[in-house]
Design an enzyme around this catalytic site. Structure first.
Site, mmCIF file in Angstrom:
data_model
loop_
_atom_site.group_PDB
_atom_site.id
_atom_site.type_symbol
_atom_site.label_atom_id
_atom_site.label_comp_id
_atom_site.label_asym_id
_atom_site.label_seq_id
_atom_site.Cartn_x
_atom_site.Cartn_y
_atom_site.Cartn_z
ATOM 1 N N ARG A 1 0.856 -1.187 0.000
ATOM 2 C CA ARG A 1 0.000 0.000 0.000
ATOM 3 C C ARG A 1 0.880 1.221 0.000
ATOM 4 O O ARG A 1 1.727 1.361 0.872
ATOM 5 C CB ARG A 1 -0.770 0.044 1.333
ATOM 6 C CG ARG A 1 -2.105 -0.387 1.284
ATOM 7 C CD ARG A 1 -2.972 -0.082 2.464
ATOM 8 N NE ARG A 1 -2.504 0.436 3.735
ATOM 9 C CZ ARG A 1 -3.306 0.926 4.659
ATOM 10 N NH1 ARG A 1 -4.602 0.996 4.428
ATOM 11 N NH2 ARG A 1 -2.851 1.346 5.801
ATOM 12 N N THR B 1 -1.239 7.463 -0.746
ATOM 13 C CA THR B 1 -2.497 7.341 -1.496
ATOM 14 C C THR B 1 -3.337 6.151 -1.029
ATOM 15 O O THR B 1 -4.517 6.059 -1.367
ATOM 16 C CB THR B 1 -2.202 7.131 -2.994
ATOM 17 O OG1 THR B 1 -1.531 5.869 -3.141
ATOM 18 C CG2 THR B 1 -1.332 8.241 -3.571
ATOM 19 N N ASP C 1 0.576 -1.836 12.706
ATOM 20 C CA ASP C 1 1.044 -2.322 11.407
ATOM 21 C C ASP C 1 1.443 -3.788 11.536
ATOM 22 O O ASP C 1 2.460 -4.118 12.164
ATOM 23 C CB ASP C 1 2.233 -1.475 10.938
ATOM 24 C CG ASP C 1 2.615 -1.796 9.504
ATOM 25 O OD1 ASP C 1 2.887 -2.991 9.216
ATOM 26 O OD2 ASP C 1 2.617 -0.891 8.663
ATOM 27 N N ASP D 1 5.005 -4.841 10.252
ATOM 28 C CA ASP D 1 6.087 -4.388 11.135
ATOM 29 C C ASP D 1 6.142 -5.217 12.406
ATOM 30 O O ASP D 1 7.228 -5.542 12.908
ATOM 31 C CB ASP D 1 5.890 -2.909 11.492
ATOM 32 C CG ASP D 1 6.271 -1.991 10.340
ATOM 33 O OD1 ASP D 1 6.979 -2.448 9.418
ATOM 34 O OD2 ASP D 1 5.844 -0.824 10.349
HETATM 35 C C1 PRP Z 1 -1.004 -4.068 4.918
HETATM 36 C C2 PRP Z 1 -1.797 -5.329 5.182
HETATM 37 C C3 PRP Z 1 -2.636 -5.453 3.941
HETATM 38 C C4 PRP Z 1 -2.931 -4.020 3.601
HETATM 39 C C5 PRP Z 1 -4.318 -3.690 4.054
HETATM 40 O O1 PRP Z 1 0.047 -4.324 4.089
HETATM 41 O O2 PRP Z 1 -0.986 -6.451 5.419
HETATM 42 O O3 PRP Z 1 -1.982 -6.094 2.865
HETATM 43 O O4 PRP Z 1 -1.975 -3.218 4.327
HETATM 44 O O5 PRP Z 1 -4.660 -2.404 3.683
HETATM 45 P P1 PRP Z 1 -5.760 -2.080 2.579
HETATM 46 O O6 PRP Z 1 -6.926 -2.966 2.872
HETATM 47 O O7 PRP Z 1 -6.050 -0.629 2.800
HETATM 48 O O8 PRP Z 1 -5.156 -2.336 1.226
HETATM 49 P P2 PRP Z 1 1.136 -3.214 3.673
HETATM 50 O O9 PRP Z 1 0.782 -2.639 2.347
HETATM 51 O O10 PRP Z 1 1.354 -2.271 4.807
HETATM 52 O O11 PRP Z 1 2.428 -4.076 3.382
HETATM 53 P P3 PRP Z 1 3.257 -5.067 4.324
HETATM 54 O O12 PRP Z 1 2.471 -6.333 4.437
HETATM 55 O O13 PRP Z 1 4.512 -5.251 3.547
HETATM 56 O O14 PRP Z 1 3.487 -4.408 5.661
HETATM 57 N N1 URA Z 2 -2.337 -2.433 7.460
HETATM 58 C C1 URA Z 2 -1.928 -2.742 8.714
HETATM 59 O O1 URA Z 2 -0.918 -3.437 8.892
HETATM 60 N N2 URA Z 2 -2.648 -2.290 9.759
HETATM 61 C C2 URA Z 2 -3.746 -1.523 9.602
HETATM 62 O O2 URA Z 2 -4.364 -1.144 10.613
HETATM 63 C C3 URA Z 2 -4.157 -1.198 8.291
HETATM 64 C C4 URA Z 2 -3.438 -1.672 7.240
#
Ligand code: PRP
Ligand code: URA
Length: 208
Positions: free
Chosen positions: A104, A108, A199, A202
């Site tokens: 994400r 945006t 997150d 993380d």
């Molecule tokens: C997080 C989570 C989802 C997404 C959800 O991933 O694991 O994939 O955000 O958000 P959305 O429903 O608004 O799309 P992120 O993009 O932070 O990547 P990561 O798994 O590498 O931390």
């Molecule tokens: N992705 C995450 O990891 N946590 C949230 O709360 C939303 C998106």
């Protein structure tokens, strides 16, 4: 099609995950365990058949060995989805694993695909896994990517979602059943789930 998998053990484990003082190791362990518990519901309608292989019980009875009728593919959305694989695979050791690279944009909130590889098998059940369903953008893009490659039977398994994310996925993909351990309240103004757990990526990988 939304199922909230309700169980007291899930509630207790999820509240440990929500606690900001929970460290990465314990966070991952509880995610594994909730994944295993949710598997019971997500796969409960998968059929079995009696294979040609025979087993013999200690009392001397001979029975056909049962197998799942359908091949299972688990498709984590990278990165955080990786944290949900082991819990499910511990219950379904024959499951094959694919990977969907999606992140994400933090400004945006738009998802970007950077990797895609799914096993090629006949008519599998594809279960996309990701702990967080926030705006739904990543899940919708992942489902689009899976459908584009010809897969038809798709489910989405997440830990925590919000109504706006569920609605977005239901509108874009009404054929995809969504499973959550909890439906939280709403998103904050930077797209994080409230109350949520922060997150997920993380916390799983210790990147912050
Ligand atoms: C997080 C989570 C989802 C997404 C959800 O991933 O694991 O994939 O955000 O958000 P959305 O429903 O608004 O799309 P992120 O993009 O932070 O990547 P990561 O798994 O590498 O931390
Ligand atoms: N992705 C995450 O990891 N946590 C949230 O709360 C939303 C998106």
């Amino acid at each position: 099609m939304l199922t909230i998998v309700k169980h007291p053990l899930i509630d207790v484990k999820l509240s440990i995950m929500r606690d900001e003082n929970t460290k990465s190791k314990e966070f991952r362990e509880n995610l594994d365990e909730i994944g295993s518990l949710m598997t019971f519901e997500v796969f409960k309608d998968v059929e079995t058949f009696d294979s040609d292989v025979k087993i013999k019980t200690p009392t001397g009875a001979v029975l056909p060995k049962k197998k799942l009728s359908q091949k299972i593919i688990l498709a984590p959305i990278l990165r955080a989805g990786i944290g949900m694989v082991d819990g499910v695979r511990n219950m379904i050791p024959t499951a094959r694993i694919g990977h969907i690279g999606m992140f994400r944009d933090e400004e945006t909130l738009e998802p970007h695909e950077y990797y895609f590889k799914l096993p090629v098998v006949d008519n599998p059940l594809v279960v996309i896994v990701d702990p967080m369903l926030a705006t739904g953008g990543s899940a919708i893009a992942a489902i689009n990517a899976v459908k584009k490659r010809g897969y038809k039977n798709i489910r989405l398994m997440c830990l925590v979602g919000v109504p706006e994310g569920v609605k977005a996925v239901e509108e874009a993909h009404p054929d995809v059943h969504i499973y959550l351990a909890a439906l939280d309240d709403h998103l904050n103004d930077v797209g994080y789930i409230l109350p949520g757990l922060g997150d997920a990526g993380d916390r799983i990988f210790g990147t912050k």
